[in-house]
Design an enzyme around this catalytic site. Structure first.
Site, PDB file in Angstrom:
ATOM      1  CG  ASP A  87      -1.926   0.999   1.229  1.00 60.89           C
ATOM      2  OD1 ASP A  87      -1.891   1.744   0.034  1.00 60.89           O
ATOM      3  OD2 ASP A  87      -2.758   1.167   2.219  1.00 60.89           O
ATOM      4  CG  ASP A 297      -3.497   5.010  -2.434  1.00 60.27           C
ATOM      5  OD1 ASP A 297      -3.099   4.027  -2.253  1.00 60.27           O
ATOM      6  OD2 ASP A 297      -4.340   5.194  -1.442  1.00 60.27           O
TER       7      ASP A 297
END
Length: 443
Positions: A87, A297
């Site tokens: 992430d 992201d």
């Protein structure tokens, strides 16, 4: 976990290039490593020389709706297999350390001889956690450093800051800091139960990027199947076109709606087909309170645009596709995806859809076209309902622009931290790129 917590999981192979660094500057060595990334359903940097490349057959798994990039590695002594969601939107890496009824995938720290919980007085606790969105505190009952993270979808984690040995491929990293989590509040527990934890890859001091001493990483996600490649370090292969770069924005102000350690870029505009949308400059830049930040992201599936920009894009896309698609206002998919269509018993003609191009400072562009523009609504059956893959950030409570990884399929994305820039190469066949980089026969 991104602020929207809509995740994409896929099987990848990870190419790692050392040197290593942890919370201090350590001696460096050059080596190349490869290890597999596996897929689990869930809700939710270096300019070094290469040595030899060792390849293994890729593992391929079909996409599902909620998927994240998940790396398989080991932690502890003796090594325990774990799976961590990769992430780029988070700093705190964590592992589940407590068994629960909804989770069977845990790290048993009690069985690790190299595990150490960090006391409140540890410099890692008092100094290096200062980049966390939630400050570390002291658990007075145990005198251990307590860490927590919360996410926009309502999920949260809590536990103690610890260190242990992490082994990635044939490379071992000792004294790696992470959260040993014993309290998890999840909005999708059945899916979250299938991974052991999360690997934070943002620009904060305790992210894996900084603990491993990385200054560059890249990835390429296939749009045709579940293959892809994630490269930590330098990467090149014959069919990789020239990358166009946009500067990374370094934020120092502590504003309410600012994530200072995200991969932030300057958003310049949007084209639909050949038409440049009439978006006021003021709608694309950060406001005085920090709203309007533009972030890439890996943890977010779709792309979220702030309401004024989304409405302009929605209006123009509706106009340019009215001869191909029929809007169905009764369909709303996920949060903020309210431009949806019912196309009957056949798939839409994706070739007739105008491309949407996101424009960034410096001339870099990210082009979204074809199947990346529409997403089939799960369970719609023969009715074939599709929704536009750009979402309105307002209903999701997001005060930012977030570029999701669905729109990064078949795009080579390079995070060059050494030169403070992000590069894009559009229309890359990521399945073939994976084969070339991993030593498979060239197509």
């Amino acid at each position: 976990m991104s602020s929207s917590s809509i995740h994409l999981k896929i099987i990848f192979w990870l190419l790692i290039i050392s040197p290593l660094a942890f919370s201090r500057i350590l001696p460096t060595t050059n080596q190349t490593l490869i290890f597999p990334l596996t897929t689990q359903n869930t809700s939710s940097s270096l300019l070094f020389k290469r040595s030899r490349l060792v390849s293994s057959p890729p593992i391929k798994v079909p996409f599902t709706h909620d998927v994240t990039l998940t790396v398989s590695l080991t932690a502890g002594s003796p090594p325990q297999p774990i799976e961590m969601v990769l992430d780029t939107g988070s700093e705190l890496s964590w592992l589940k350390c407590k068994q629960s009824t909804s989770s069977t995938s845990i790290f048993n720290h009690v069985k690790s001889s190299s595990y150490s919980a960090l006391p409140c007085s540890s410099p890692v606790c008092t100094i290096q956690t200062q980049d966390f969105s939630l400050p570390a505190t002291c658990d007075k009952n145990t005198n251990l450093c307590h860490v927590a993270a919360s996410y926009a979808d309502g999920s949260s984690v809590e536990g103690n800051l610890a260190q242990d040995t992490f082994t990635i491929g044939s490379s071992t990293r000792r004294a790696t800091s992470f959260g040993c989590i014993d309290v998890i509040s999840s909005t999708r527990p059945e899916e979250d139960a299938k991974t052991t934890g999360l690997m934070g890859m943002n620009r904060g001091r305790l992210s894996f990027v900084n603990q491993m001493g990385l200054s560059k990483f890249s990835y390429c996600i296939s749009g045709s199947d579940s293959t892809g490649v994630l490269v930590l370090g330098e990467s090149s292969f014959p069919s990789l076109p020239p990358l166009k770069y946009t500067p990374l924005v370094t934020l120092t102000d502590r504003l309410p709606y600012t994530n200072r350690f995200a991969y932030t870029v300057n958003f310049e505009g949007i084209r639909v087909g050949s038409k440049l949308l009439p978006i006021p400059r003021s709608d694309l830049i950060r406001g005085q309170s920090g709203t309007g930040q533009t972030m890439l992201d890996s943890g977010t599936q779709f792309t979220f645009l702030r309401a004024p920009v989304y409405e302009i894009l929605k209006t123009e896309s509706t106009e340019q596709t009215k001869s191909v698609l029929t809007v169905d206002p009764s369909i709303v998919f996920e949060t903020g995806m309210d431009l949806c269509f019912q196309v009957g018993s056949t798939q839409p003609d994706f070739t007739k859809l105008p491309a949407v191009t996101l424009m960034f400072n410096g001339g870099a562009e990210l082009t979204v076209s074809g199947k990346k523009l529409l997403y089939p609504v799960p369970g719609s059956g023969s009715k074939n309902k599709y929704c536009f893959t750009f979402a309105n950030s307002e209903p999701a409570g997001i005060e930012a622009f977030i570029i999701g990884n669905h729109h990064q399929q078949n795009v080579w994305v390079e995070y060059d931290l050494a030169h403070k820039q992000i590069g894009f190469a559009n229309d890359v066949k990521c399945d073939q790129a994976s084969q070339q980089l991993l030593g498979s026969p060239r197509l």
